[in-house]
Design a protein around this motif. Structure first.
Motif, PDB file in Angstrom:
ATOM      1  N   GLN A  11      -6.670  58.945 -18.577  1.00 30.71           N
ATOM      2  CA  GLN A  11      -6.386  58.671 -17.407  1.00 30.71           C
ATOM      3  C   GLN A  11      -5.504  59.799 -16.988  1.00 30.71           C
ATOM      4  OE1 GLN A  11      -5.707  54.722 -15.896  1.00 30.71           O
ATOM      5  NE2 GLN A  11      -6.098  54.135 -18.010  1.00 30.71           N
ATOM      6  N   LEU A  12      -5.324  60.775 -17.913  1.00 32.49           N
ATOM      7  CA  LEU A  12      -4.544  62.142 -17.513  1.00 32.49           C
ATOM      8  C   LEU A  12      -5.388  63.371 -17.102  1.00 32.49           C
ATOM      9  CD1 LEU A  12      -1.691  61.757 -20.252  1.00 32.49           C
ATOM     10  CD2 LEU A  12      -1.647  60.886 -17.821  1.00 32.49           C
ATOM     11  N   ASN A  13      -6.665  63.188 -17.242  1.00 30.03           N
ATOM     12  CA  ASN A  13      -7.766  64.347 -17.209  1.00 30.03           C
ATOM     13  C   ASN A  13      -8.528  63.963 -16.117  1.00 30.03           C
ATOM     14  OD1 ASN A  13      -6.558  65.718 -19.548  1.00 30.03           O
ATOM     15  ND2 ASN A  13      -7.483  64.182 -20.954  1.00 30.03           N
ATOM     16  N   LEU A  14      -9.117  64.839 -15.571  1.00 30.73           N
ATOM     17  CA  LEU A  14     -10.248  64.867 -14.651  1.00 30.73           C
ATOM     18  C   LEU A  14     -11.583  64.237 -15.113  1.00 30.73           C
ATOM     19  CD1 LEU A  14      -9.336  68.034 -12.330  1.00 30.73           C
ATOM     20  CD2 LEU A  14      -9.058  65.433 -11.640  1.00 30.73           C
ATOM     21  N   GLY A  15     -12.482  63.972 -14.599  1.00 33.81           N
ATOM     22  CA  GLY A  15     -13.742  63.754 -14.991  1.00 33.81           C
ATOM     23  C   GLY A  15     -13.865  62.188 -15.277  1.00 33.81           C
ATOM     24  N   LEU A  16     -12.999  61.424 -15.112  1.00 39.15           N
ATOM     25  CA  LEU A  16     -13.317  60.007 -15.674  1.00 39.15           C
ATOM     26  C   LEU A  16     -13.939  59.294 -14.538  1.00 39.15           C
ATOM     27  CD1 LEU A  16     -12.521  57.699 -17.603  1.00 39.15           C
ATOM     28  CD2 LEU A  16     -10.429  57.517 -16.406  1.00 39.15           C
ATOM     29  N   ASN A  17     -15.206  58.501 -14.873  1.00 40.69           N
ATOM     30  CA  ASN A  17     -15.964  58.063 -13.775  1.00 40.69           C
ATOM     31  C   ASN A  17     -15.092  56.607 -13.219  1.00 40.69           C
ATOM     32  OD1 ASN A  17     -18.193  57.392 -12.264  1.00 40.69           O
ATOM     33  ND2 ASN A  17     -18.957  55.992 -14.000  1.00 40.69           N
ATOM     34  N   THR A  18     -14.909  55.745 -14.292  1.00 40.60           N
ATOM     35  CA  THR A  18     -14.374  54.421 -13.869  1.00 40.60           C
ATOM     36  C   THR A  18     -13.398  53.918 -15.198  1.00 40.60           C
ATOM     37  OG1 THR A  18     -15.052  52.213 -13.253  1.00 40.60           O
ATOM     38  CG2 THR A  18     -16.057  53.262 -15.013  1.00 40.60           C
ATOM     39  N   VAL A  19     -12.735  53.059 -14.532  1.00 38.38           N
ATOM     40  CA  VAL A  19     -11.487  52.200 -15.610  1.00 38.38           C
ATOM     41  C   VAL A  19     -12.151  50.698 -15.385  1.00 38.38           C
ATOM     42  CG1 VAL A  19      -9.308  51.645 -15.979  1.00 38.38           C
ATOM     43  CG2 VAL A  19      -9.741  53.912 -15.110  1.00 38.38           C
ATOM     44  N   PHE A  20     -12.058  50.027 -16.526  1.00 38.18           N
ATOM     45  CA  PHE A  20     -12.698  48.727 -16.372  1.00 38.18           C
ATOM     46  C   PHE A  20     -12.014  48.038 -17.717  1.00 38.18           C
ATOM     47  CE2 PHE A  20     -15.327  50.549 -19.463  1.00 38.18           C
ATOM     48  CZ  PHE A  20     -15.562  49.696 -20.562  1.00 38.18           C
ATOM     49  N   GLY A  21     -11.907  46.580 -17.380  1.00 37.15           N
ATOM     50  CA  GLY A  21     -11.298  45.776 -18.355  1.00 37.15           C
ATOM     51  C   GLY A  21     -10.142  45.044 -17.880  1.00 37.15           C
ATOM     52  N   MET A  22      -9.486  45.399 -16.747  1.00 37.42           N
ATOM     53  CA  MET A  22      -8.252  44.764 -16.253  1.00 37.42           C
ATOM     54  C   MET A  22      -8.391  43.597 -15.441  1.00 37.42           C
ATOM     55  SD  MET A  22      -5.661  46.352 -18.102  1.00 37.42           S
ATOM     56  CE  MET A  22      -4.377  46.367 -17.140  1.00 37.42           C
ATOM     57  N   GLU A  23      -9.765  43.859 -14.541  1.00 36.22           N
ATOM     58  CA  GLU A  23      -9.735  42.725 -13.540  1.00 36.22           C
ATOM     59  C   GLU A  23     -11.243  42.118 -13.665  1.00 36.22           C
ATOM     60  OE1 GLU A  23      -8.196  41.538 -10.735  1.00 36.22           O
ATOM     61  OE2 GLU A  23      -6.466  42.313 -11.836  1.00 36.22           O
ATOM     62  N   TYR A  24     -11.214  40.900 -13.607  1.00 36.18           N
ATOM     63  CA  TYR A  24     -12.349  40.273 -13.615  1.00 36.18           C
ATOM     64  C   TYR A  24     -12.175  38.906 -12.540  1.00 36.18           C
ATOM     65  CZ  TYR A  24     -13.124  42.276 -18.287  1.00 36.18           C
ATOM     66  OH  TYR A  24     -13.244  42.969 -19.174  1.00 36.18           O
ATOM     67  N   ASP A  25     -13.406  38.331 -12.107  1.00 33.67           N
ATOM     68  CA  ASP A  25     -13.326  37.289 -11.341  1.00 33.67           C
ATOM     69  C   ASP A  25     -12.789  36.176 -12.057  1.00 33.67           C
ATOM     70  OD1 ASP A  25     -14.730  38.457  -9.289  1.00 33.67           O
ATOM     71  OD2 ASP A  25     -16.740  37.579 -10.067  1.00 33.67           O
ATOM     72  N   ARG A  26     -11.945  35.534 -11.213  1.00 33.20           N
ATOM     73  CA  ARG A  26     -11.095  34.330 -11.975  1.00 33.20           C
ATOM     74  C   ARG A  26     -11.544  33.058 -11.202  1.00 33.20           C
ATOM     75  NH1 ARG A  26      -4.831  36.138 -11.282  1.00 33.20           N
ATOM     76  NH2 ARG A  26      -5.108  38.314 -10.969  1.00 33.20           N
ATOM     77  N   TYR A  27     -11.371  31.916 -12.157  1.00 32.66           N
ATOM     78  CA  TYR A  27     -11.650  30.601 -11.769  1.00 32.66           C
ATOM     79  C   TYR A  27     -10.354  30.271 -10.973  1.00 32.66           C
ATOM     80  CZ  TYR A  27     -15.070  29.891 -15.315  1.00 32.66           C
ATOM     81  OH  TYR A  27     -16.005  29.940 -16.188  1.00 32.66           O
ATOM     82  N   PRO A  28     -10.438  29.277  -9.921  1.00 26.77           N
ATOM     83  CA  PRO A  28      -9.117  28.991  -9.197  1.00 26.77           C
ATOM     84  C   PRO A  28      -8.440  28.136 -10.079  1.00 26.77           C
ATOM     85  CG  PRO A  28     -11.381  27.936  -8.540  1.00 26.77           C
ATOM     86  CD  PRO A  28     -11.561  28.737  -9.465  1.00 26.77           C
ATOM     87  N   GLU A  29      -6.913  28.000  -9.997  1.00 26.32           N
ATOM     88  CA  GLU A  29      -6.330  27.313 -10.868  1.00 26.32           C
ATOM     89  C   GLU A  29      -6.764  26.050 -10.932  1.00 26.32           C
ATOM     90  OE1 GLU A  29      -1.973  29.306 -11.024  1.00 26.32           O
ATOM     91  OE2 GLU A  29      -2.175  28.061  -9.046  1.00 26.32           O
ATOM     92  N   GLN A  30      -7.246  25.429 -12.145  1.00 29.50           N
ATOM     93  CA  GLN A  30      -7.629  24.220 -12.191  1.00 29.50           C
ATOM     94  C   GLN A  30      -6.490  23.002 -12.579  1.00 29.50           C
ATOM     95  OE1 GLN A  30     -10.501  24.953 -15.400  1.00 29.50           O
ATOM     96  NE2 GLN A  30     -12.119  25.708 -13.935  1.00 29.50           N
ATOM     97  N   TRP A  31      -5.250  23.514 -13.269  1.00 30.80           N
ATOM     98  CA  TRP A  31      -4.441  22.614 -13.513  1.00 30.80           C
ATOM     99  C   TRP A  31      -3.765  21.930 -12.495  1.00 30.80           C
ATOM    100  CZ3 TRP A  31       0.852  22.884 -12.328  1.00 30.80           C
ATOM    101  CH2 TRP A  31       1.219  24.599 -11.860  1.00 30.80           C
ATOM    102  N   ARG A  32      -3.495  22.609 -11.603  1.00 32.15           N
ATOM    103  CA  ARG A  32      -3.032  22.358 -10.120  1.00 32.15           C
ATOM    104  C   ARG A  32      -3.843  20.882  -9.435  1.00 32.15           C
ATOM    105  NH1 ARG A  32       1.212  25.199  -8.057  1.00 32.15           N
ATOM    106  NH2 ARG A  32       1.459  27.229  -8.834  1.00 32.15           N
ATOM    107  N   GLU A  33      -5.134  20.915  -9.776  1.00 33.63           N
ATOM    108  CA  GLU A  33      -5.934  19.681  -9.324  1.00 33.63           C
ATOM    109  C   GLU A  33      -5.925  18.701 -10.159  1.00 33.63           C
ATOM    110  OE1 GLU A  33     -10.114  20.957  -8.298  1.00 33.63           O
ATOM    111  OE2 GLU A  33      -9.390  22.970  -7.610  1.00 33.63           O
TER     112      GLU A  33
END
Length: 200
Positions: A11-33
């Motif tokens: 991430q310190l160099n040019l040419g990187l296409n994408t960064v992944f692995g940190m964000e995914y779709d999440r389920y809503p908080e189930q414990w609150r239900e």
């Protein structure tokens, strides 16, 4: 150890296409239900059961009135826990990254981690509902055929014969819930509220 540039060399160099692995779709908080929540400033909270009276007997003319005694039953204590997780990042790693703020990315990852932890802790109550090492205030697991009653005897909140989930077993459970009585044998108006089924 602080997150530093040596951990993010791509991430310190040019040419990187994408960064992944940190964000995914999440389920809503189930414990609150499943659970209601309360605010507390104490190290623990306690719930104390009160045991009332049974059915009133018929009194013959001129006879003395029957007296009955109420009392406290079992006590459930809830000890609060603190969950905590943090990260640190060097100023150089934050400033030299070419693909957005590393701090912002890890702040979102931290929020995801905290939500996941709450889900695990909420599910533990259900996952251990029959465990003899996870007892409630009455000395029994959450799901038990022998919850002690203050007026004597026991009550069950499980089917008399274990059964897989089906229309028949669900109907049997709903009937059992509707026939629930308090510690002195007086019917209480319970109704099934929610069916919680794991993906498996």
């Amino acid at each position: 150890m602080a997150l530093n540039r040596a951990l993010f060399t791509k991430q310190l160099n040019l040419g990187l296409n994408t960064v992944f692995g940190m964000e995914y779709d999440r389920y809503p908080e189930q414990w609150r239900e499943i659970y209601s929540t309360e605010q507390s400033q104490k190290a623990f909270e306690e719930d104390v059961q009160m045991i009332g009276f049974g059915a009133a007997p018929t009194k013959a003319e001129g006879a003395a009135i029957s007296y009955e005694s109420g009392r406290e039953g079992f006590v459930s204590r809830y000890v609060h826990e603190t969950i905590a997780l943090a990260f640190s990042i060097t100023e150089e790693a934050e400033e030299d990254g070419l693909y957005g703020s590393l701090g912002a990315k890890y702040a979102r990852a931290l929020a995801r981690s905290m939500q996941h932890t709450k889900e695990i802790k909420g599910a533990n109550i259900l996952n251990n509902a029959t465990s003899s090492s996870q007892l409630g205030g009455d000395g029994q697991p959450l799901l038990s055929a022998s919850h002690p009653l203050g007026g004597g005897g026991t009550a069950s909140n499980t089917l008399s014969t274990a059964a897989d989930l089906s229309e028949t077993s669900l109907e049997s459970l709903l009937i059992q819930i509707a026939q629930a009585e308090d510690d002195r044998g007086i019917p209480i108006a319970l109704t099934g509220q929610k069916l919680i089924v794991p993906p498996t």
